[in-house]
Motif scaffolding. Structure first.
Motif, short mmCIF file in Angstrom:
data_model
loop_
_atom_site.label_atom_id
_atom_site.label_comp_id
_atom_site.label_asym_id
_atom_site.label_seq_id
_atom_site.Cartn_x
_atom_site.Cartn_y
_atom_site.Cartn_z
N ASP A 191 0.81 -1.23 0.00
CA ASP A 191 0.00 0.00 0.00
C ASP A 191 0.83 1.27 0.00
OD1 ASP A 191 -2.27 1.60 0.02
OD2 ASP A 191 -2.36 1.65 2.22
N ILE A 235 2.70 -1.69 4.54
CA ILE A 235 2.42 -0.26 4.44
C ILE A 235 3.71 0.44 4.02
CG2 ILE A 235 1.65 1.81 5.64
CD1 ILE A 235 -0.56 -0.31 5.40
N GLY A 290 3.40 3.65 2.15
CA GLY A 290 3.06 5.07 2.22
C GLY A 290 1.57 5.24 2.34
N ALA A 291 1.14 6.51 2.37
CA ALA A 291 -0.28 6.82 2.52
C ALA A 291 -0.54 8.15 1.83
CB ALA A 291 -0.66 6.86 3.98
N LEU A 314 -6.85 1.38 1.31
CA LEU A 314 -6.39 0.41 2.31
C LEU A 314 -7.58 -0.36 2.89
CD1 LEU A 314 -4.40 -0.86 4.35
CD2 LEU A 314 -4.50 1.27 5.66
N GLY A 328 -3.24 4.33 1.41
CA GLY A 328 -4.02 4.50 2.65
C GLY A 328 -5.49 4.81 2.37
N GLY A 329 -6.18 5.31 3.40
CA GLY A 329 -7.57 5.74 3.26
C GLY A 329 -8.50 4.63 2.79
N PRO A 370 -7.90 2.48 9.11
CA PRO A 370 -8.62 1.44 8.38
C PRO A 370 -9.67 0.74 9.25
CG PRO A 370 -6.43 0.67 8.97
CD PRO A 370 -6.53 2.07 9.48
N GLN A 402 -7.27 8.89 8.26
CA GLN A 402 -8.37 7.93 8.27
C GLN A 402 -7.81 6.55 8.55
OE1 GLN A 402 -10.35 7.71 4.46
NE2 GLN A 402 -11.43 5.85 5.03
N GLN A 412 -3.32 10.52 2.47
CA GLN A 412 -3.51 11.10 3.80
C GLN A 412 -2.50 12.19 4.15
OE1 GLN A 412 -6.22 9.74 5.78
NE2 GLN A 412 -6.57 9.00 3.70
#
Lengths: 331, 331
Positions: A219, A241, A243-244, A226, A222-223, A257, A255, A247
């Motif tokens: 991922d 994980i 990165g995101a 995910l 995110g958000g 999960p 946010q 977000q």
């Protein structure tokens, strides 16, 4: 001789603004013993930069106000009082967003531009490529026959993860934000399936392409992405994980999960990748990736913008999804 | 002879309601070959029951409407056409919320009530104790010197986790919802620190008791508790998701942990525990725990309510935090 420097002038509270950045010119001082001067040719524009602009320390200290923007950069040694780094050598490391940098060699690596382009060492052979390599192989633990889903798959990290996963015998699904990016993933990166998350239903498509679930989710987003991927985990799934990006512009209201309990029912685990933890192994990994590139197994796509003056607008492209391929700013 | 049965009449959308349950009496049929009849003496009241009341399948199929409420129960064999289960044997297993059950022996285990009380086999020597044992030892991987934080620590799972962690040389922090529960954890379970989450600031207290962070977080609560614990992870931390009691009454709007990226920066992982995955190892684990009880290293606290007629009000105690110790309903 002068140095042109992009500075951090204020910390963004949401999306980056042009006013967060400054630009100045300074005389370059004399070298001390052990130092060398690099004429920077290219900067790596990385999503992680947004995190570095915040105050405080996560895995790395936030950039101090008034100082040069942190950046993985590459260039040529043009003066040297350090025997290990000679005039004419090409180097890569955290040299910052500037035209010139003085270094004592710590954290620097000499790169071989005879066999691969300098810019490759900022992408597939640099931090993003290493992130893909160690994130997938050490954290995702791919096995032949596994189904992997990669978000933000057309970026250099995502596309490299997918291509290494293909080498390892996985079925590869990637999502991206345009049909052109999806076509690139299928035609040039050999992905099995792609999902245009702007026009297609991610959950429905994951269920179609991975009817027995995803064994690895890599991922970058995110958000909701995910969350939807978690709902589609196979038994024993690994969630990596990296990165995101969805977000980063509102870090105060991330946010979480809601489907995190799916990790439990899938008997899986969620972990992450901090590429700096593997820094001693980078040369060997870069060698292996360079071999895959030479064998035509890894495709390299770069998006190059010219001039430090475009620093803000270029960085912004990462958070709006405008770039296509590894984003590089040349000096 | 008749059987009194607690049934699932409707599925709760939020908190359980008395109307979700029914009660009926039926004649008990003749046994077929291989079957035996159990007079149930006690039911284990477990938080997981709320999840079993939903439609669909997670790690286990939802209870069908109109049928007996699923329950770990224990009782005495009073008729038998099965050589492995003789009249007079005590057994434990998924016998349901009823006064009598006919079983063919699948999933049943004979329990030895000469050395430990029947109710212990529904708690510390039954599913909750096994959840504590395998969740901590196999998923949390405790090492001497680790700091562990346990949410909902005064329940049978949490208090057993903490006591096993003490045996393994960990520093143990537990949170609970009353000063009496906290006192129990310190005085009778040997915890090092407790936090009354209703009157104290969890984040501040975790920072005080674990200034270098938590190596293991064993979570029974979810929501804000999970989020706060994630913010306090030590490097290499293991997050073991056992339950999410704070979320079970609104499963459509589960609060995901906004701090999930802390798992990445801590170089840790989040996983879960499904106790049924270890069912073959239960007898050995129960033996080990029984030894610890005999040695005075594990304290057993039970909260016993009488009569199937109190099924709803007793189950409800789990979600309001009213019970103190392993909650058991006797028939």
């Amino acid at each position: 001789m002068t140095n042109t420097i992009v500075t951090l002038e204020s910390r963004p509270t949401g999306a980056i603004q042009e006013s967060n950045f400054g630009m100045k010119t300074e005389e370059i001082r004399e070298l001390n013993d052990g130092e060398f001067l690099v004429a920077i040719e290219a900067l790596s524009m990385d999503p992680a930069i947004r995190g570095w602009m915040n105050a405080g320390t996560t895995y790395i200290k936030g950039i101090e106000l008034g100082t040069v923007m942190r950046s993985f950069s590459a260039g040529k040694v043009i003066q040297s009082k350090n025997d290990a780094f000679k005039v004419g050598d090409y180097v890569e490391g955290m040299l910052g967003a500037q035209s010139h940098a003085i270094s004592d060699g710590s954290g620097m690596r000499i790169i071989d531009v005879s066999k691969s382009k300098l810019t490759h060492h900022l992408g597939v052979l640099g931090m993003p490529g290493m992130t893909a390599y160690f994130g997938l192989l050490r954290r995702g633990e791919p096995k032949a026959g596994d189904v992997i889903y990669i978000s933000a798959a057309s970026g250099v990290v995502g596309s490299t993860v997918g291509q290494i996963a293909k080498i390892k015998g996985c079925t590869v699904i990637g999502s991206a934000g345009s049909d052109a990016k999806c076509k690139f993933l299928i035609d040039e990166c050999g992905f099995d399936y792609t999902i245009n998350y702007k026009t297609e239903n991610l959950d429905a498509k994951l269920k179609e392409y991975a009817p027995n679930g995803i064994h690895i989710f890599y991922d970058n987003v995110g958000g909701d992405t995910l969350n939807t991927a978690l709902a589609n985990l196979a038994q024993g799934a690994r969630v990596v994980i990296c990165g995101a990006i969805s977000q980063y512009n509102d870090m105060a209201n991330i946010q979480g999960p809601a489907n995190y309990m799916k990790i439990v029912t899938a008997r899986g685990y969620m972990t992450g990748i901090i590429v700096f933890d593997f820094v001693k192994e980078w040369p060997a990994a870069a060698n292996e990736i360079a071999g895959w590139i030479a064998d035509g197994k890894i495709n390299v796509k770069e998006h190059i913008v010219e001039s430090l003056e475009n620093y803000f607008s270029t960085l912004q492209m990462l958070y709006t999804g405008e770039n296509f391929g590894k984003l590089i700013l040349t000096v």
